[in-house]
Design a protein around this motif. Sequence first.
Motif: not given
Length: 272
Positions: A147, A172, A192
């Motif tokens: 990220h 993801a 996340w």
Amino acid sequence: MRPVNAPAWLIERPIAHRGLHDKARGVIENTVAAAQAAIAGGFAIEFDVQMSKDGEAIVFHDETLDRLTDASGPLSAMRAADIAKVRIKGAGEAPPTLAAFLAAVAGRTPLICELKSRFDGDWRIADRVAALAAAYDGPLAFKSFDHDLVAYMRLRRPRTRDGAPCPIGILAQAAYDDPSWSFLSAEQRRDWTDFDHFDLARPDFLSWNVDDLPHKIPFLMKELTGAPVMAWTVRNAGQREAARKWADQIVFDAGEATVIARTEATKQSRGT
């Protein structure tokens, strides 16, 4: 509403995972031959890039060379000149540099490039691919699981030769409990999973684990930002159906190519 930088080409074609490879025919993943096969099949290409010791971008998925080549050890520990002497098993060629890969594709199909990260704050890979993108003519997007790297790429905003900004996406999934993610801290896993980084990264698209569909994150991304969702990696009929319902496009494994090509041909004949 479509985000500022989510052009239609991102999802107009099914995306061949690491190119359209076929080991039995000597067409190995992430090679120029796999890219050429994908182009011939009318598919877009997803491929992986990581850094050599001396800062060159190399098209290769694994952290180590052992599985796919006649060498061993981390690719990141080798200089580009030494990687060029390595031979991919069954192919007789070296892992290509990103520059060579881009030259071979030459804008003939959309490219979705996954930036492999060591999650150590080293963002040189972003600078290198941005420099190569600036000399490229064709549709080119980047994505990563990291990220922070995605956020840096968004600020760096690579552009192709014609000045078009390259879309930047996030890879993801619903959770990061697998042992392969053990290097993440508890805070990182939580961030996340909950997408707490969204305001920092603001991805142009989402590449989501097909086995985690349906899920609130891709649903909210589409509803609130209009960002397209790619589902990875489709390998069977059940996954194809989930992707059809909940995603805009698929990243598919080579074993699915025949079925997907047939489906696309049917769509075109119906004008859909």
